[in-house]
Write an enzyme that holds these catalytic residues in place. Structure first.
Site, PDB file in Angstrom:
ATOM      1  N   CYS A 156       9.821  13.694   1.653  1.00 25.46           N
ATOM      2  CA  CYS A 156      10.800  14.045   2.667  1.00 25.46           C
ATOM      3  C   CYS A 156      10.281  13.624   4.035  1.00 25.46           C
ATOM      4  O   CYS A 156       9.078  13.595   4.270  1.00 25.46           O
ATOM      5  CB  CYS A 156      11.120  15.544   2.722  1.00 25.46           C
ATOM      6  SG  CYS A 156      11.586  16.244   1.147  1.00 25.46           S
TER       7      CYS A 156
ATOM      8  N   ARG B   5      10.436   7.845   2.888  1.00 25.50           N
ATOM      9  CA  ARG B   5       9.819   9.046   2.326  1.00 25.50           C
ATOM     10  C   ARG B   5      10.750   9.785   1.354  1.00 25.50           C
ATOM     11  O   ARG B   5      10.331  10.759   0.718  1.00 25.50           O
ATOM     12  CB  ARG B   5       9.425  10.010   3.455  1.00 25.50           C
ATOM     13  CG  ARG B   5       8.471   9.420   4.453  1.00 25.50           C
ATOM     14  CD  ARG B   5       8.196  10.403   5.568  1.00 25.50           C
ATOM     15  NE  ARG B   5       7.462  11.543   5.071  1.00 25.50           N
ATOM     16  CZ  ARG B   5       6.147  11.615   4.988  1.00 25.50           C
ATOM     17  NH1 ARG B   5       5.410  10.603   5.356  1.00 25.50           N
ATOM     18  NH2 ARG B   5       5.561  12.697   4.527  1.00 25.50           N
TER      19      ARG B   5
ATOM     20  N   TRP C 138      13.592  14.061  -0.510  1.00 24.21           N
ATOM     21  CA  TRP C 138      13.260  13.610  -1.863  1.00 24.21           C
ATOM     22  C   TRP C 138      13.169  14.893  -2.683  1.00 24.21           C
ATOM     23  O   TRP C 138      12.274  15.710  -2.474  1.00 24.21           O
ATOM     24  CB  TRP C 138      11.936  12.860  -1.871  1.00 24.21           C
ATOM     25  CG  TRP C 138      11.613  12.228  -3.194  1.00 24.21           C
ATOM     26  CD1 TRP C 138      12.035  11.007  -3.628  1.00 24.21           C
ATOM     27  CD2 TRP C 138      10.801  12.774  -4.237  1.00 24.21           C
ATOM     28  NE1 TRP C 138      11.530  10.759  -4.887  1.00 24.21           N
ATOM     29  CE2 TRP C 138      10.773  11.815  -5.285  1.00 24.21           C
ATOM     30  CE3 TRP C 138      10.096  13.965  -4.408  1.00 24.21           C
ATOM     31  CZ2 TRP C 138      10.075  12.026  -6.470  1.00 24.21           C
ATOM     32  CZ3 TRP C 138       9.400  14.170  -5.576  1.00 24.21           C
ATOM     33  CH2 TRP C 138       9.389  13.202  -6.603  1.00 24.21           C
TER      34      TRP C 138
ATOM     35  N   ASN D  84       9.117  19.767   4.629  1.00 21.83           N
ATOM     36  CA  ASN D  84       8.563  18.757   3.725  1.00 21.83           C
ATOM     37  C   ASN D  84       7.372  19.415   3.025  1.00 21.83           C
ATOM     38  O   ASN D  84       6.468  19.910   3.690  1.00 21.83           O
ATOM     39  CB  ASN D  84       8.120  17.537   4.559  1.00 21.83           C
ATOM     40  CG  ASN D  84       7.172  16.596   3.830  1.00 21.83           C
ATOM     41  OD1 ASN D  84       6.332  15.969   4.442  1.00 21.83           O
ATOM     42  ND2 ASN D  84       7.300  16.484   2.531  1.00 21.83           N
ATOM     43  N   GLY D  85       7.419  19.463   1.680  1.00 21.43           N
ATOM     44  CA  GLY D  85       6.317  20.099   0.949  1.00 21.43           C
ATOM     45  C   GLY D  85       6.887  20.983  -0.151  1.00 21.43           C
ATOM     46  O   GLY D  85       8.053  20.858  -0.508  1.00 21.43           O
TER      47      GLY D  85
ATOM     48  N   GLU E 274      -0.137  -4.528 -11.837  1.00 23.26           N
ATOM     49  CA  GLU E 274       0.586  -4.454 -10.562  1.00 23.26           C
ATOM     50  C   GLU E 274       1.894  -5.253 -10.628  1.00 23.26           C
ATOM     51  O   GLU E 274       2.929  -4.804 -10.122  1.00 23.26           O
ATOM     52  CB  GLU E 274      -0.335  -4.947  -9.432  1.00 23.26           C
ATOM     53  CG  GLU E 274       0.277  -5.004  -8.051  1.00 23.26           C
ATOM     54  CD  GLU E 274       0.790  -3.670  -7.524  1.00 23.26           C
ATOM     55  OE1 GLU E 274       0.524  -2.614  -8.126  1.00 23.26           O
ATOM     56  OE2 GLU E 274       1.508  -3.705  -6.509  1.00 23.26           O
TER      57      GLU E 274
ATOM     58  N   LYS F 257       5.578  -3.614 -10.058  1.00 27.25           N
ATOM     59  CA  LYS F 257       6.544  -4.093  -9.049  1.00 27.25           C
ATOM     60  C   LYS F 257       7.913  -4.289  -9.690  1.00 27.25           C
ATOM     61  O   LYS F 257       8.924  -3.886  -9.141  1.00 27.25           O
ATOM     62  CB  LYS F 257       6.105  -5.419  -8.427  1.00 27.25           C
ATOM     63  CG  LYS F 257       4.981  -5.400  -7.424  1.00 27.25           C
ATOM     64  CD  LYS F 257       5.224  -4.618  -6.170  1.00 27.25           C
ATOM     65  CE  LYS F 257       4.912  -3.187  -6.380  1.00 27.25           C
ATOM     66  NZ  LYS F 257       3.825  -2.508  -5.888  1.00 27.25           N
TER      67      LYS F 257
ATOM     68  N   GLU G  13       9.565  -0.909 -10.636  1.00 23.01           N
ATOM     69  CA  GLU G  13       9.953  -0.092  -9.491  1.00 23.01           C
ATOM     70  C   GLU G  13      11.278  -0.517  -8.894  1.00 23.01           C
ATOM     71  O   GLU G  13      12.089   0.321  -8.514  1.00 23.01           O
ATOM     72  CB  GLU G  13       8.892  -0.208  -8.378  1.00 23.01           C
ATOM     73  CG  GLU G  13       7.652   0.586  -8.609  1.00 23.01           C
ATOM     74  CD  GLU G  13       6.660   0.402  -7.472  1.00 23.01           C
ATOM     75  OE1 GLU G  13       6.169   1.419  -6.973  1.00 23.01           O
ATOM     76  OE2 GLU G  13       6.358  -0.741  -7.093  1.00 23.01           O
TER      77      GLU G  13
ATOM     78  N   HIS H 191      -3.187  -5.861 -30.396  1.00 23.00           N
ATOM     79  CA  HIS H 191      -3.334  -4.521 -30.983  1.00 23.00           C
ATOM     80  C   HIS H 191      -2.084  -3.673 -30.759  1.00 23.00           C
ATOM     81  O   HIS H 191      -2.169  -2.450 -30.755  1.00 23.00           O
ATOM     82  CB  HIS H 191      -4.575  -3.834 -30.405  1.00 23.00           C
ATOM     83  CG  HIS H 191      -5.825  -4.593 -30.669  1.00 23.00           C
ATOM     84  ND1 HIS H 191      -6.364  -4.718 -31.927  1.00 23.00           N
ATOM     85  CD2 HIS H 191      -6.614  -5.323 -29.850  1.00 23.00           C
ATOM     86  CE1 HIS H 191      -7.450  -5.464 -31.873  1.00 23.00           C
ATOM     87  NE2 HIS H 191      -7.618  -5.857 -30.614  1.00 23.00           N
TER      88      HIS H 191
ATOM     89  N   LYS I 176       7.952   6.528  -0.833  1.00 23.40           N
ATOM     90  CA  LYS I 176       6.745   5.787  -0.480  1.00 23.40           C
ATOM     91  C   LYS I 176       5.532   6.685  -0.383  1.00 23.40           C
ATOM     92  O   LYS I 176       4.428   6.303  -0.727  1.00 23.40           O
ATOM     93  CB  LYS I 176       6.971   5.076   0.852  1.00 23.40           C
ATOM     94  CG  LYS I 176       5.811   4.210   1.237  1.00 23.40           C
ATOM     95  CD  LYS I 176       6.245   2.913   1.822  1.00 23.40           C
ATOM     96  CE  LYS I 176       5.120   1.924   1.823  1.00 23.40           C
ATOM     97  NZ  LYS I 176       4.893   1.308   0.519  1.00 23.40           N
TER      98      LYS I 176
HETATM   99  C1  G6P Z   1       3.983   6.056  -4.333  1.00 25.97           C
HETATM  100  C2  G6P Z   1       4.405   4.714  -3.791  1.00 25.97           C
HETATM  101  C3  G6P Z   1       3.483   3.622  -4.297  1.00 25.97           C
HETATM  102  C4  G6P Z   1       2.044   3.953  -3.959  1.00 25.97           C
HETATM  103  C5  G6P Z   1       1.641   5.334  -4.456  1.00 25.97           C
HETATM  104  C6  G6P Z   1       0.302   5.757  -3.879  1.00 25.97           C
HETATM  105  O1  G6P Z   1       4.192   6.093  -5.700  1.00 25.97           O
HETATM  106  O2  G6P Z   1       5.750   4.438  -4.157  1.00 25.97           O
HETATM  107  O3  G6P Z   1       3.832   2.388  -3.711  1.00 25.97           O
HETATM  108  O4  G6P Z   1       1.199   2.992  -4.528  1.00 25.97           O
HETATM  109  O5  G6P Z   1       2.587   6.310  -4.041  1.00 25.97           O
HETATM  110  O6  G6P Z   1       0.455   5.885  -2.503  1.00 25.97           O
HETATM  111  P1  G6P Z   1      -0.726   5.758  -1.459  1.00 25.97           P
HETATM  112  O7  G6P Z   1      -0.047   5.932  -0.127  1.00 25.97           O
HETATM  113  O8  G6P Z   1      -1.688   6.862  -1.748  1.00 25.97           O
HETATM  114  O9  G6P Z   1      -1.350   4.418  -1.609  1.00 25.97           O
END
Ligand code: G6P
Length: 614
Positions: free
Chosen positions: A2, A27, A75, A101-102, A487, A491, A494, A510, A609
């Protein structure tokens, strides 16, 4: 997660709050709301399900006057995304409005207590419990808002960044934080409030980062006052933020993600600036030198992180083990913190986080610190919670990352980890001079090579069209390329919602090989290095089962181009730096597939994020 924003001053609050919410939408974006004390002294709350733009449409005909207000982009944690669960929440009498937020962990107990006293609730959120509790305390004891907030927060278990308005006192905003971030901006006769500095920098560069359990009193005509939960005044340091507006806008790109992918050559230069000398013969991360005795005395390193940062950690493990010959373990922060890990004063814990606010990573840091480990942070967001909780560390300096899917932060993290391993290896004398020099010089060439890779954008956009309708993808790599495969798959998942799995190439036989058929695209990182022949065999295995192979190869490769369905040729580099090259086409592939599918690239569903809840 949030995002929260607040304003009190002489200007109209609404446009500032809406603009601020848009900056914080990364956020969370499942509902949004705003509370304003109008020029007629009414406390108006407007909220809707959906994005901030939907809130703007919703308030089009409403009274948005007022020079004091708070706003929220959500969120969902407790309660589905809906207008009722959106913030701000009114108290029973509608005298107070609060954003949060929290997570209030003991909300159920508090709610029962309030219900037994006749309070009713309109939402299923933990937040509404807090605003009702504040009003209950205020009424019962006949005390002012600040005192009531202090008493209420003393009853609360959990994490919060909050801001509260009181209709009967239109000259003050009360804001507080614990475990969730909050920044106060100080202007001329005005204050701003936000989850990070991005909504504030347009108006002032003077900010104060609230510390744990601090309460800010933003009162018209008075200087900023910060107190703790027991009303003891706290010293605060006014800092200058170095963000500029251009960094927060799309700058002509259709999406932040594409802009951030394209920024990588410059970001990596910024990240190395002042750390690699002009002659390209040395690399120094000052924090490593400052704490070299402590670091070199460590029996092992443990890296904690989440998401993309965890993938960078896997590359960091290989770099540190290769160059420094120190054993390294990589842990998901969320697992580490609840596992009663064997950790102590012989360990160095490296915490990697773009935002510096990820709740699990922060908790892992606190746990490791309490057991005597030395904590090194690698973060992007300057002044955020993790850098403040660590003993020392290095920023990656790639600028604000706004697209929810992390791109430039990943390559920045890998760059810092490379410099960390090189600096430490030289101190330890575990790397020979020739290899050290060759790696530093090649690292310095990486930004130019990244620029070459970005020229492949149109080719990759065409390729993406072919795979837009795929339901599954496999990504394979070995050694340094294995975390890149993870990674790449992340991507794609996501932002395009296509199921994708990253796997070590040899491990494929395997299990995942059972999935391979004519419909299955398999992305293989097959650049030239010591494992090239092995990866070639893995490609043969896929082709024998009629899978569609998209291979990332080194320029001039003539072998794999004959076997793979598609080859993406990339500039040659040394193996340990290959992730800084091979990651880029995978970011572009995910981006273009998502664009072809018409997805919201910068704000994918269900994600945020900065994950400030566990
Ligand atoms: C969320 C974001 C990711 C990020 C992860 C860790 O899931 O969507 O993109 O890698 O958090 O976040 P940080 O800020 O700790 O790298």
């Amino acid at each position: 997660m949030c995002g929260i924003v607040g304003y009190i001053g002489k200007r109209n609050a609404y446009p500032i709050l809406i603009k601020g919410l848009k900056r914080l939408e990364y956020r969370g974006y499942d509902s949004a709301g705003v509370a304003l004390i109008s020029d007629q002294q009414a406390l108006n709350v407007y909220k809707t399900k959906g994005k901030v733009s939907e809130l703007e449409t919703f308030v089009a005909e409403k009274d948005i006057s007022g020079t004091i207000g708070i706003a929220h982009t959500r969120w969902a944690t407790h309660g589905e995304p809906s207008p009722a669960n959106a913030h701000p929440h009114y108290s029973s009498s509608a005298r107070l409005a609060l954003i949060h937020n929290g997570i209030i962990e003991n909300y159920a107990v508090l709610k029962e207590k309030l219900q037994s006293k006749g309070y009713t609730f309109k939402s299923s959120t933990d937040t509404e419990v807090l605003v009702q509790l504040i009003e209950y305390i205020q009424d019962k004891r006949n005390i002012d808002l600040l005192a009531a907030v202090q008493l209420a927060l003393r009853e609360v278990i959990g994490a919060y960044a909050i801001a509260v308005l009181d209709r009967d006192h239109p000259d003050v905003v009360i804001a507080a934080r614990k475990s969730s971030p909050l920044v106060v901006g100080i202007g001329e006769d005005e204050f701003f409030l936000a989850s990070d500095a991005t909504p504030i920098v347009e108006y002032t560069d003077k900010v104060v980062y609230l510390a744990e359990e601090e309460i800010a009193v933003l009162r018209r005509g008075e200087p900023l006052k910060i107190v703790n939960l027991h009303n003891v005044e706290c010293e605060h340091e006014i800092q200058t933020v170095a963000l500029n507006l251009g960094q927060l806008e799309k700058g002509g790109y259709p999406h932040f993600m594409l802009k951030e992918i394209y920024e990588q050559p410059d970001c990596i230069r910024d990240c190395m600036r002042g750390r690699i000398n002009v002659e390209n013969t040395n690399v120094v991360l000052s924090a490593i030198i400052d704490y070299k005795e402590r670091l070199l005395a460590a029996k092992r390193f443990v890296i904690v992180a989440c998401g993309t940062s965890w993938h960078a950690a896997l590359i960091g493990k290989q770099l540190i083990e290769t160059f420094c010959r120190i054993p390294v373990e990589v842990e998901y922060a969320s697992e580490f913190r609840y596992r009663d890990p064997v950790i102590g004063s012989n360990d160095v814990v490296i915490a990697i986080s773009q935002s510096g606010e990820t709740a699990d990573t922060l908790a892992a840091v606190e746990l490791a610190k309490s057991r005597g480990a030395f904590i090194y942070g690698i973060c992007n967001s300057v002044g955020s919670s993790i850098p403040r909780a660590t003993h020392t560390g290095s920023y990656i300096h790639v600028g604000p990352e706004i697209g929810v899917a992390s791109t430039k932060a990943f390559t920045g993290q890998v760059t810092v980890l490379t410099m960390l391993a090189l600096t430490l290896a030289r101190e330890k004398r575990s790397i020979d001079e020739e290899r050290f020099l060759a790696t530093v010089q090649e690292l310095n060439r990486i930004p130019d090579k990244m620029k070459e890779v970005l020229k492949l954008n149109d080719t990759i956009a065409e390729l993406a069209k072919i795979f837009t309708y795929a339901h599954n993808f496999i990504y394979l790599g070995r050694g340094f390329a294995y975390p890149v495969a993870l990674e790449g798959a992340l991507k794609l998942k996501e932002i395009s919602y296509i199921h994708a799995e990253g796997y070590p190439a040899a491990e494929m036989k395997h299990g995942p090989i059972a999935l391979v058929d004519t419909e299955m695209p398999v992305v293989v990182i097959a650049t030239r290095n010591d494992l090239y022949e092995k990866v070639l065999s893995n490609i043969q295995e896929i082709k024998a089962r009629k899978g569609k192979v998209i291979a990332l190869v080194t320029e001039g490769d003539t072998v794999i181009s004959k076997i793979a369905d598609t080859c993406i040729e990339l500039p040659e580099t040394i193996e340990c730096l290959d992730p800084l090259i091979t990651t880029l086409p995978l970011q572009l592939l995910a981006y273009h597939v998502a664009v072809c599918k018409g997805m919201n690239v910068d704000q994918p569903r269900n994600l945020a994020k900065s994950v400030t809840v566990e």
